[in-house]
Design a protein around this motif. Structure first.
Motif, PDB file in Angstrom:
ATOM      1  N   TYR A 409      18.583  63.873  15.070  1.00 19.79           N
ATOM      2  CA  TYR A 409      19.832  63.486  14.411  1.00 19.79           C
ATOM      3  C   TYR A 409      20.878  63.072  15.445  1.00 19.79           C
ATOM      4  N   PHE A 410      21.116  63.928  16.475  1.00 18.43           N
ATOM      5  CA  PHE A 410      22.164  63.640  17.444  1.00 18.43           C
ATOM      6  C   PHE A 410      21.755  62.533  18.412  1.00 18.43           C
ATOM      7  N   ARG A 411      20.477  62.359  18.646  1.00 16.59           N
ATOM      8  CA  ARG A 411      20.045  61.247  19.501  1.00 16.59           C
ATOM      9  C   ARG A 411      20.386  59.908  18.838  1.00 16.59           C
ATOM     10  N   LEU A 420      23.831  46.896  15.363  1.00 17.74           N
ATOM     11  CA  LEU A 420      22.980  46.578  14.221  1.00 17.74           C
ATOM     12  C   LEU A 420      21.595  47.161  14.467  1.00 17.74           C
ATOM     13  N   VAL A 421      21.052  47.844  13.474  1.00 17.89           N
ATOM     14  CA  VAL A 421      19.755  48.496  13.616  1.00 17.89           C
ATOM     15  C   VAL A 421      18.884  48.114  12.423  1.00 17.89           C
ATOM     16  N   PRO A 422      17.561  48.216  12.546  1.00 14.50           N
ATOM     17  CA  PRO A 422      16.695  47.985  11.387  1.00 14.50           C
ATOM     18  C   PRO A 422      16.986  49.018  10.296  1.00 14.50           C
ATOM     19  N   LEU A 423      16.880  48.585   9.061  1.00 14.81           N
ATOM     20  CA  LEU A 423      17.187  49.467   7.934  1.00 14.81           C
ATOM     21  C   LEU A 423      16.259  50.681   7.920  1.00 14.81           C
ATOM     22  N   LYS A 424      15.023  50.528   8.408  1.00 10.52           N
ATOM     23  CA  LYS A 424      14.099  51.659   8.389  1.00 10.52           C
ATOM     24  C   LYS A 424      14.581  52.786   9.305  1.00 10.52           C
ATOM     25  N   GLU A 425      15.281  52.440  10.419  1.00 11.51           N
ATOM     26  CA  GLU A 425      15.818  53.476  11.305  1.00 11.51           C
ATOM     27  C   GLU A 425      16.999  54.180  10.634  1.00 11.51           C
ATOM     28  N   GLU A 426      17.885  53.382   9.982  1.00  3.64           N
ATOM     29  CA  GLU A 426      19.002  53.989   9.264  1.00  3.64           C
ATOM     30  C   GLU A 426      18.489  54.869   8.122  1.00  3.64           C
ATOM     31  N   GLU A 428      15.548  56.450   8.071  1.00  5.67           N
ATOM     32  CA  GLU A 428      14.939  57.651   8.638  1.00  5.67           C
ATOM     33  C   GLU A 428      16.021  58.649   9.073  1.00  5.67           C
ATOM     34  N   HIS A 429      17.126  58.127   9.641  1.00  2.80           N
ATOM     35  CA  HIS A 429      18.223  59.015  10.051  1.00  2.80           C
ATOM     36  C   HIS A 429      18.813  59.725   8.833  1.00  2.80           C
ATOM     37  N   LEU A 464      24.953  53.512  10.799  1.00  2.00           N
ATOM     38  CA  LEU A 464      25.629  54.605  10.099  1.00  2.00           C
ATOM     39  C   LEU A 464      26.350  54.126   8.836  1.00  2.00           C
ATOM     40  N   ILE A 465      25.578  53.543   7.889  1.00  2.00           N
ATOM     41  CA  ILE A 465      26.151  53.164   6.595  1.00  2.00           C
ATOM     42  C   ILE A 465      25.598  54.017   5.454  1.00  2.00           C
ATOM     43  N   LEU A 466      24.498  54.759   5.701  1.00  2.00           N
ATOM     44  CA  LEU A 466      23.869  55.521   4.627  1.00  2.00           C
ATOM     45  C   LEU A 466      24.139  57.021   4.752  1.00  2.00           C
TER      46      LEU A 466
END
Length: 577
Positions: A409-411, A420-426, A428-429, A464-466
């Motif tokens: 989580y903190f990483r 901008l990150v892939p949606l799958k990473e957002e 998973e977070h 960090l939108i979800l």
């Protein structure tokens, strides 16, 4: 604008006038010639239509006479006409029934007849077709029969009675006939015939038959006396008349079987409506202008088309995103003014885009740093207390699981390499955060987390939108839930769009609270709020990311609490995906 060296517009007007003027003069001559010819054709059309209509009516009347005349050769008619005294009552009954059936059949076959009847002199009887209002038969005296016969002229005649006109057919036109057939014409059928003739043209008609004893018309009461006076005027076959200031064309036809005269009055205003000079001239004028314009385009190609092509080419480059394009120019006219303005506009747009891009990038980075700094410290404290409790209780495996989740989580939230990150990473977070919270609130809050649709897994989105939306649901929607709390994260794809719903069954949000939150979200999208944190920060970053409004909406959840919907769009997703 400098026009000292000449105006392309003035040159265009001179060339256009020289090209089109001859066609306008020619069109004027054609206008008057076509007008006269069409006038004759319209008049001939109505004359022909009237003549054909009356001809068909005369043929129908002749068919009535012929079909009834053949009835005299029938054996039953001959028996009742010449030797009725020799017949028994039964034979008379059979003959009468047969004749009435034939009269009814002939009457049904002719639309112009209203009813039919046959007179027998020696028997002094009159038998009617079915449907006759006075019954199947009547008696007639010899004087009444003789009075009927005296009206007969030749082998066909008519007489008027009770507002009707009837055709009389006899078995012997030269001597005193033994029987007579009467065919009464239907007034409604005659009226329908004439109404059909005149329905498309404004005007009147009148029919006078039986020495004037029978009349049929569509005249208004105030005009009837004036128009009926035309019957006494000579040479009605060809002429005009004016009634109440309106000119009418007169068409005259005869109906010899009923000694009738049919007069039709056609309004010249209605008949010649297609010849309105203004309408015809406008159409011709537009056609001439169009033809002249074609010539004009050919002549002015060098003056206008080539410079415009250069300008259009420059605009096409701008449309493709090349804002550094410049159009060289040497001409000293209006186009040089346009080219200078275009070049200056393109340069200003290019500079504005670079400046706006840098400002937006800095804003997005600053808002992300702000969002990362707003991570709820209570979450960190509570997680460590939960980890301490697991260790004290000897729940090593649970402690290891929580430690691993916290590390991941903190990483993620401290990684600053990308905005901008892939949606799958957002995705998973957010799952990791939900797992930690589900462990912490075990027995109080249940989390239902659906799978991410695979076509959208590589879609790059703001970081960090979800997870902050889910955190917001725990903090405000489910904080007071001691049991049966429910958090539902689901995904709905519609073509290239993906809707992410975060819903809870909390009871703290009233309808007024939801409306107020929606208003603040709209203000955040436009950038009018000075300070934005949490879900407002996400709303603003989504608006900057997509250049669209309404990417984040709130509403009443079907679970009873709050529903937050994030809408993303993936241009490369297809229907097959």
């Amino acid at each position: 604008m400098n026009t000292k060296h000449g105006s392309v517009y003035n040159e265009m007007l001179l060339v256009f006038a020289a090209a089109v003027l001859p066609f306008i003069l020619l069109g004027t001559c054609v206008l008057f010639t076509s007008n006269a010819r069409l006038r004759r054709e319209l008049m001939y059309k109505e004359l022909t239509a009237t003549h054909n209509s009356i001809t068909r009516l005369n043929e129908s009347l002749e068919n009535i006479y012929r079909s009834n005349f053949l009835l005299f050769s029938q054996s039953n008619v001959l028996k009742l006409s010449n030797r009725v005294t020799q017949l028994s009552e039964y034979e008379k009954m059979l003959a009468v029934n047969s004749i009435r059936e034939q009269l009814t059949s002939i009457n049904s076959a002719n639309t112009l007849t209203q009813y039919m009847r046959i007179y027998f002199r020696d028997w002094e009887r009159v038998y009617n077709c079915d449907g006759y209002p006075k019954g199947s038969f009547q008696k007639i005296t010899e004087p009444e029969y003789d009075q009927l016969v005296t009206q007969i002229q030749g082998n066909k005649t008519y007489y008027v009675h009770d507002g009707l006109i009837s055709i009389l057919i006899t078995d012997n036109p030269l001597y005193s006939p033994a029987s007579v057939i009467e065919a009464s014409l239907s007034v409604s059928a005659l009226k329908a015939h004439f109404d059909t003739l005149t329905q498309d043209t404004e005007g009147y008609y009148l029919l006078s038959a039986g020495d004037g004893g029978f009349r049929l018309d569509n005249l208004p009461p105030e005009l009837a006396p004036q128009i009926y006076s035309l019957l006494d005027a000579p040479a009605l076959e060809d002429g005009k008349i004016k009634i109440d200031g309106i000119s009418y064309r007169i068409i005259y036809e005869q109906l010899p079987y009923i000694d009738g005269h049919f007069i039709r009055l056609i309004s010249l205003k209605t008949l010649l409506a297609p010849l309105q000079i203004l309408t015809a001239f406008t159409i011709v004028f537009l056609l001439l202008v169009f033809a002249g314009y074609i010539v004009f385009l050919v002549i002015t190609k060098r003056l206008i088309r080539n410079p415009l092509s250069a300008l259009v080419s420059g605009l096409s480059e701008v449309e493709r995103g090349n804002y550094a394009v410049q159009i060289p120019y040497n001409a000293k006219n209006e186009f040089s003014y346009l080219y200078r303005g275009f070049n200056k506009m393109a340069m200003n747009i290019n500079q504005s885009i670079e400046r706006d891009y840098k400002m937006r990038l800095l804003l997005q980075q600053a808002e992300l740093r702000q969002l990362q700094a707003q991570i709820n410290p209570h979450f960190l404290y509570n997680s460590f207390f939960m980890l301490q409790r697991y260790i004290k209780c000897g729940l090593n495996e649970d402690a290891i699981e929580v430690t691993e989740l916290l590390g991941r989580y903190f990483r993620y939230i401290t990684k600053n390499a990308e905005d901008l990150v892939p949606l799958k990473e957002e995705y998973e977070h957010a799952r990791i955060y939900s797992q930690i919270q589900e462990i912490r609130f075990e027995g109080r809050i249940c989390v239902q987390f659906e799978e991410l649709p695979s076509p959208f897994s590589d879609l790059r989105v703001p970081k960090l939108i979800l997870q902050p939306v889910i955190e917001n649901a725990y903090k405000y929607g489910l904080a007071d839930k001691l049991s049966d709390g429910l958090l539902w994260i689901r995904f709905v794809s519609e073509g290239v769009k993906l809707h992410i719903y975060v819903e809870d069954n909390g009871e703290n949000m009233t309808d007024e609270d939801i409306t107020a939150l929606q208003n603040r979200l709209e203000a955040a999208q436009s950038g009018s709020l000075a300070e934005m944190s949490g879900i407002l920060n996400i709303c603003r970053r989504l608006a900057i990311f997509s250049d669209n409004q309404g990417n984040l909406q709130v509403a009443r959840s079907s679970l009873g609490g709050l529903s937050v919907c994030i809408t993303l769009e993936h241009a490369t997703v297809t229907q097959e995906d």
